[in-house]
Design an enzyme around this catalytic site. Sequence first.
Site, PDB file in Angstrom:
ATOM      1  CB  SER A   1      -1.103  -0.020   1.179  1.00  0.00           C
ATOM      2  OG  SER A   1      -0.268   0.233   2.275  1.00  0.00           O
ATOM      3  CE  LYS A   2      -0.366   8.551  -0.431  1.00  0.00           C
ATOM      4  NZ  LYS A   2       1.074   9.198   0.130  1.00  0.00           N
ATOM      5  NE  ARG A   3      -2.332   3.809   6.390  1.00  0.00           N
ATOM      6  CZ  ARG A   3      -2.639   2.817   7.086  1.00  0.00           C
ATOM      7  NH1 ARG A   3      -1.780   2.173   7.911  1.00  0.00           N
ATOM      8  NH2 ARG A   3      -3.920   2.433   7.018  1.00  0.00           N
TER       9      ARG A   3
ATOM     10  N   GLY B   1       4.864   2.429   1.321  1.00  0.00           N
ATOM     11  CA  GLY B   1       5.796   3.342   0.887  1.00  0.00           C
ATOM     12  C   GLY B   1       6.204   4.524   1.706  1.00  0.00           C
ATOM     13  CG  ASP B   2       3.541   7.440   2.415  1.00  0.00           C
ATOM     14  OD1 ASP B   2       3.954   7.831   1.315  1.00  0.00           O
ATOM     15  OD2 ASP B   2       2.130   7.602   2.487  1.00  0.00           O
TER      16      ASP B   2
END
Length: 511
Positions: free
Chosen positions: A265-267, A269-270
């Site tokens: 998920s994008k999270r 990545g962050d």
Amino acid sequence: MNREVRVRFAPSPTGPLHIGGVRTALYNYLFARRNNGKMILRIEDTDSQRFVPGAEDYIIESLKWCGIEIDEGVGVGGPHAPYRQSERREIYLKYAKQLIDAGWAYYAFDTPEELDTLRKEAEAEGKTFAYNFEVREKLPTSLSLSAQEVEERIARGEQWVVRFKIPKDEVVAMDDLIRGHVEVNTSTLDDKVLYKSVDALPTYHLANIVDDHLMEVSHVIRGEEWLPSLPLHYLLYRAFGWDDTRPQFAHLPLLLKPTGGGKLSKRDGDKMGFPVFPLFWQSPTTGETSRGYREDGYLAEAFINMLALLGWNPGTEQEIFSMQELIDAFSLERVSKAGARFQPDKAKWFNAQYFHRMTAEELAPISQSVLRAHGIECSDELAGRAANIMKERVTLTTELWDLISFFFVAPNEYDEKLVKKQWKGENPKMLAEFKELLLSIEDFSKENTESVVKAWIEEKGFSLGQVMNTLRLALVGAGKGPGMFDVTEFIGKEECAKRIDNLIKSVTPLE
Ligand code: GLU
């Protein structure tokens, strides 16, 4: 029957394209090219609630950056245009009605509030509410109401939807090119909405099947999250009488978090500092930004190479593949069923490998864009040469400026530690003398300069390290950069002398 291979990438423009989506597009593209087929880009924008402005352009730009070429579709055109579902809206109602007439679908007039009540009642009894054979005849549908009442309700402008009538207790037998044979009992399925009067638009299921049929799609290659929809899709093909031309299906494994568990998920990545999108994206509604591989300094070829191997393997040890090599080697048989764990470090490794393998000519345009961004004008030849000298140390394009800037600009400050270490004792005087030596060299090629300098060092009794490190301070200003003779050759005799003078002028020698 030898059918032409026609595949489609069918994203919904609900936001930036996740790298899992890019991989789906890539596998479709590789499969199409491998089989001399066609690659279609269809935009599935029938969910007006989730539509995000700019997302379609983002998708198209991402595919372009990746080198995934579209043969037919949005932005290209083709025999089945339009390829944007919102522009095909009048097609779908006819097909919804066809299913109703054939007894495969029905009108439903229940309101969201009614459904909510039923859902809550079921929950109170510890069950989950399903809109299926058990309830469809008890609700206000064309299965329970008279034909006349149905007509009247529609004429009065009541809202309705068309639902698919899932048969009770039947086994749907399906074949997936990756997962093999799958069977599902229809009693586990619910009657999905196919069409909504409120926005006069079909849902994904109807539009997707109708369009795959009309666009003569031969293979549907898509993410695993669509596997649960496959029984419904099989039933839809049967209901339409299209079994003979039903595409073959291949559901791709998920891209998993670097830690293994769950979908990337994008999270993630962050949290771990890597992008999960191909390009930078700024949400037009919230303003929130997301990093992209392109802006983070990745090369499209390396990014694609890395993605190709996440879920597919060539059956050999080969890791570096050009797009053409991927096309030649690709097959759905070698796509794994198991999820593929995303490894951010491996993405960097691929990028570095691509940099290392590039020639000066190939590096020139990348180097040029970095130099221009810093206001440097120079020939392609020089730009390529500079990057070529440093390529072994580059992982990301974003690091390139730091690695090559000294080829183009003289240092305007000097690393303090290096000054302390080098700018003392006999070194300042030695460097002034060294400048004269450089100016006297006729053939300033790297090799010749090196041998002249070495002979001089020997004659004078200096150490090589002492001379080179002091020279580095003058030419680069810091303890970085390639071998000094690469730098002298690149910047030339006059520039060397100028930089040595600069150092002598601007830094007082430490005694
Ligand atoms: N519009 C769907 C998506 O966004 C396409 C699924 C399919 O390929 O059938 O993923």
